[in-house]
Each structure stands twice: as structure tokens, then as C-alpha cells.
Design a protein around this motif. Structure first.
Motif, PDB file in Angstrom:
ATOM      1  N   TYR A   1      36.934  43.779  36.967  1.00  0.00           N
ATOM      2  CA  TYR A   1      36.726  43.769  38.421  1.00  0.00           C
ATOM      3  C   TYR A   1      37.953  44.353  39.126  1.00  0.00           C
ATOM      4  N   LEU A   2      39.137  43.909  38.704  1.00  0.00           N
ATOM      5  CA  LEU A   2      40.387  44.397  39.297  1.00  0.00           C
ATOM      6  C   LEU A   2      40.668  45.841  38.882  1.00  0.00           C
ATOM      7  N   LEU A   3      40.450  46.154  37.629  1.00  0.00           N
ATOM      8  CA  LEU A   3      40.718  47.508  37.120  1.00  0.00           C
ATOM      9  C   LEU A   3      39.836  48.551  37.817  1.00  0.00           C
ATOM     10  N   ALA A   4      38.626  48.132  38.178  1.00  0.00           N
ATOM     11  CA  ALA A   4      37.689  49.057  38.830  1.00  0.00           C
ATOM     12  C   ALA A   4      38.020  49.287  40.298  1.00  0.00           C
ATOM     13  N   ARG A   5      38.951  48.486  40.836  1.00  0.00           N
ATOM     14  CA  ARG A   5      39.237  48.549  42.273  1.00  0.00           C
ATOM     15  C   ARG A   5      40.660  49.001  42.582  1.00  0.00           C
TER      16      ARG A   5
ATOM     17  N   VAL B   1      33.276  50.971  25.084  1.00  0.00           N
ATOM     18  CA  VAL B   1      32.697  49.867  25.857  1.00  0.00           C
ATOM     19  C   VAL B   1      33.545  49.577  27.092  1.00  0.00           C
ATOM     20  N   THR B   2      34.862  49.638  26.945  1.00  0.00           N
ATOM     21  CA  THR B   2      35.758  49.363  28.072  1.00  0.00           C
ATOM     22  C   THR B   2      35.561  50.368  29.200  1.00  0.00           C
ATOM     23  N   LEU B   3      35.440  51.644  28.867  1.00  0.00           N
ATOM     24  CA  LEU B   3      35.205  52.661  29.896  1.00  0.00           C
ATOM     25  C   LEU B   3      33.903  52.358  30.643  1.00  0.00           C
ATOM     26  N   GLU B   4      32.868  52.030  29.900  1.00  0.00           N
ATOM     27  CA  GLU B   4      31.579  51.686  30.514  1.00  0.00           C
ATOM     28  C   GLU B   4      31.694  50.409  31.343  1.00  0.00           C
ATOM     29  N   ALA B   5      32.465  49.428  30.844  1.00  0.00           N
ATOM     30  CA  ALA B   5      32.598  48.144  31.543  1.00  0.00           C
ATOM     31  C   ALA B   5      33.291  48.316  32.893  1.00  0.00           C
ATOM     32  N   VAL B   6      34.340  49.135  32.933  1.00  0.00           N
ATOM     33  CA  VAL B   6      35.044  49.358  34.201  1.00  0.00           C
ATOM     34  C   VAL B   6      34.139  50.109  35.173  1.00  0.00           C
ATOM     35  N   ARG B   7      33.399  51.074  34.672  1.00  0.00           N
ATOM     36  CA  ARG B   7      32.476  51.818  35.542  1.00  0.00           C
ATOM     37  C   ARG B   7      31.363  50.925  36.078  1.00  0.00           C
ATOM     38  N   ARG B   8      30.863  50.027  35.241  1.00  0.00           N
ATOM     39  CA  ARG B   8      29.830  49.094  35.710  1.00  0.00           C
ATOM     40  C   ARG B   8      30.413  48.111  36.727  1.00  0.00           C
ATOM     41  N   ALA B   9      31.639  47.642  36.464  1.00  0.00           N
ATOM     42  CA  ALA B   9      32.273  46.665  37.361  1.00  0.00           C
ATOM     43  C   ALA B   9      32.464  47.239  38.755  1.00  0.00           C
ATOM     44  N   ALA B  10      32.682  48.552  38.840  1.00  0.00           N
ATOM     45  CA  ALA B  10      32.865  49.200  40.146  1.00  0.00           C
ATOM     46  C   ALA B  10      31.604  49.092  41.003  1.00  0.00           C
ATOM     47  N   LYS B  11      30.462  48.943  40.365  1.00  0.00           N
ATOM     48  CA  LYS B  11      29.189  48.924  41.085  1.00  0.00           C
ATOM     49  C   LYS B  11      28.671  47.508  41.326  1.00  0.00           C
ATOM     50  N   LEU B  12      29.349  46.523  40.776  1.00  0.00           N
ATOM     51  CA  LEU B  12      28.923  45.135  40.960  1.00  0.00           C
ATOM     52  C   LEU B  12      29.638  44.529  42.165  1.00  0.00           C
ATOM     53  N   ASP B  13      28.916  43.719  42.929  1.00  0.00           N
ATOM     54  CA  ASP B  13      29.449  43.247  44.206  1.00  0.00           C
ATOM     55  C   ASP B  13      30.449  42.113  44.085  1.00  0.00           C
TER      56      ASP B  13
END
Length: 348
Positions: A151-155, A267-279
């Protein structure tokens, strides 16, 4: 309130004090510590005699070096049930900290890694120092950033968070503020006075007296090449961009990423990208519980911990052995719902 020798819990002048107390292990979190913290946090939330929480770590080395991954290693080899329960309660605690009704002051001094980030960087008053060494180094042991880390890494500004996630490299207190992992900078030598001021006068007064302007962030100064290289579509593409760049730190990042678990990287790259789209943080933690559950069943988590912390040969044999062998299906499997999925109090 139950006392746990690994977490010292007390109150002083309206301040709830939690001290992580495993200094020989750089205060790495075990299940009993998460339970003790959760109990204290819940009790103080509704205690009118407590107006502020203050989290610190015992010893000189750091607030918290993460979770007790050697315990996870042994548990994974025997079925993994305790690790799942540990993560479930840990992530619920991370969300509780983020939504806490009172000032939650986290002193992020020295080493603050993995689970240590989870119990501090979601707080409302996050203090770093000139000795802070923060990071989410999970890919080095075949794991995926968790505890709300994605969540933090994506922001972060630009793609600084993707760089931090894929390299697993530590960053400074000044970097942590620039990246949104922390808010305030207090010199290490002023920490005793700062803590005393929190107890005597409250968090705001303590910050006014002791917080200073942070130094310039070296990571932020490199955002130009970081944003360019990490915008590539796959981890393999990112490594190629880093290797082809004329900035020496980019080449160093490529070498570091190439040592990490290929499947954990993908998986980590995908996880950060997904986290960017979660509220919400809770949405991200639920996703992280899924990736953690999948990692527990994987070859690379056990192998990564073995190589780094059990046998310490620093020579993990990853499977798949390289990024070209990690399929989209392999990555997608990490995001399948857990059984049962993570839920938060009030959501059941």
C-alpha cells in the motif's frame, strides 16, 4: 493488561508505552509480541486516561528487523498453520494502527524492516532519525512485501516504491519521509529528550521542540532514472532498462534484483501495481494475506530463509530459476483467495 517479556507495556502521564523488547534479535516480531501489542492497543483505545501511544524498540540496533522468519521457516516445513494465524493477527493489528483514534507515535530509529514497518509506518506520528535504515527486503527470501507495505510502496512519488520493492534495498530516514513512510525527523541523539517530552507534554510539543528539517533524500534525487527504468512492463524488462542506463546506481540495482527470487519479484511487481488501484489499506492487506499464504506453500520462501538465515550460505537455489520461467499463471496463483480470506473486526 497482560505483560509479555518481549513487549514491555506500561502507562506514564497519560501515554501508553510499548517497547519491543528482543534487542538481541533486533526486536523481531513473534506471535506473542503481536498478541501483546494488539491487547495493549485495544485496551488503550477506550481508556480515557491514555491520550497517546508511544512505540519504541529496546537496544541500540533498531525498532524492529521484521517478523521472526526462522520460526516461519520451521512452520512452513510442517504445514504452515501457525504462520497463517500470525499473519492474520499481525495484519489486523496493522489496520488497527492505521485507524487508531489517538496519536500513535512510532520512533523508527535504526533498523526498521518488514514487520517493523507494519507496526510503525501506519501510525499517525512517524518519527525517523539519522540512523534509520528502513526497507521491505522480502524478495531476498522468496517472500512478497506484506504488512501493508505494498500500500505504501504503491503511493510513493513516481516509481520509488517499485525500486524499493524489487531491490529490497534499505533506505534512509530522509528517504522514508520523501516516500511517505514517515513524517518527522528527530536526530538520534535527541531521542531520549523527545520521548521524555512526549510523556511530559504530548506529541505536538515534543515535535516542536525536537524535530528538524530532514536532509535531502538521495532516492528522490534519482527519481528521473528510477521512473524511466521501472516503467517497463515486466521485471526482465526493468532489469534490461537498468543495465542499459548510464547511471551507476541503476546498474547496481540491476545486479541486486538479479539475485532475488524470480517468482517473488514477478509477484511483487504485480502486487504493487494492484495495490495502487485498491482504495483502502484493508483491501491491500487482504491481497497481501493471499500472497503470503501462497508464498508459504512455495519452494522459494523456505529456500530463501534457509540460504540467508538458517544455513547462511547466501546461495539460494530458486525455483523457477529465472524470470523467463515464471508464467502469468504462476503469478496469478499467488492472488487466488485464501481459505479463509482475511477479514477485519466488524466485517465478518
Amino acid at each position: 493488561m497482560t505483560e509479555n517479556e518481549d513487549v514491555l507495556v506500561s502507562t506514564q502521564n497519560g501515554v501508553g508505552l510499548m517497547t519491543l523488547n528482543r534487542p538481541k534479535a533486533i526486536n523481531s516480531l513473534n506471535y506473542a509480541m503481536v498478541t501483546a501489542m494488539a491487547n495493549a492497543v485495544e485496551a488503550w483505545a477506550t481508556d480515557d486516561d491514555v491520550h497517546t501511544l508511544l512505540l519504541t524498540g529496546a537496544g541500540e540496533r533498531g525498532l524492529c528487523a521484521g517478523g521472526d522468519v526462522v520460526a516461519i521457516y520451521h512452520d512452513a516445513k510442517s504445514g504452515g498453520t501457525e504462520s497463517l494465524a500470525f499473519w492474520r493477527d499481525e495484519y489486523i493489528l496493522n489496520a488497527r494502527i492505521a485507524n487508531y483514534p489517538k496519536p500513535y507515535v512510532a520512533v523508527m530509529d535504526g533498523i526498521v524492516m518488514g514487520g517493523g514497518v507494519g507496526v510503525s509506518a501506519h501510525g499517525s506520528v512517524r518519527v525517523v532519525t539519522d540512523t534509520t535504515k528502513m526497507g521491505m527486503p522480502e524478495v531476498g527470501i522468496g517472500f512478497i512485501p506484506d504488512v501493508g507495505g505494498t500500500y505504501l510502496l504503491a503511493r510513493t512519488p513516481g516509481l520509488l516504491g517499485v525500486h524499493a520493492a524489487l531491490t529490497g534495498a534499505p533506505f534512509s530516514g530522509a528517504d522514508a519521509i520523501a516516500m511517505g513512510f514517515a513524517d518527522h525527523y528527530v536526530p538520534h541523539d535527541a531521542l531520549d529528550a523527545f520521548k521524555a517530552a512526549v510523556i511530559a507534554d504530548g506529541a505536538d510539543a515534543a515535535l516542536s521542540a525536537h524535530a528538524i528539517e530532514p536532509p535531502a533524500s538521495t532516492l528522490l534525487a534519482q527519481q528521473h532514472w528510477i521512473d524511466h527504468c521501472y516503467a517497463a512492463e515486466t521485471v526482465a524488462d526493468i532489469i534490461a532498462e537498468l543495465r542499459g542506463h548510464d547511471a551507476e546506481p541503476a546498474n547496481d540495482a540491476a545486479k541486486l534484483i538479479a539475485t532475488r527470487s524470480p517468482i517473488a519479484l514477478a509477484v511483487t511487481l504485480e502486487a504493487v501495481r494492484r495495490a495502487a488501484k485498491l482504495d483502502t489499506l484493508e483491501d491491500v492487506l487482504r491481497e497481501e494475506f493471499r500472497t503470503s499464504s501462497a508464498a508459504l506453500r512455495s519452494h522459494d520462501l523456505v529456500e530463501g530463509i534457509r540460504a540467508q538465515l538458517v544455513d547462511k550460505d547466501r546461495n539460494p537455489k530458486w525455483s523457477p530459476a529465472d524470470l523467463t520461467q515464471c508464467t502469468e499463471a504462476d503469478v496469478a496463483a499467488y492472488f487466488a483467495p485464501a481459505d479463509p480470506d482475511l477479514t477485519f473486526p466488524g466485517q465478518e
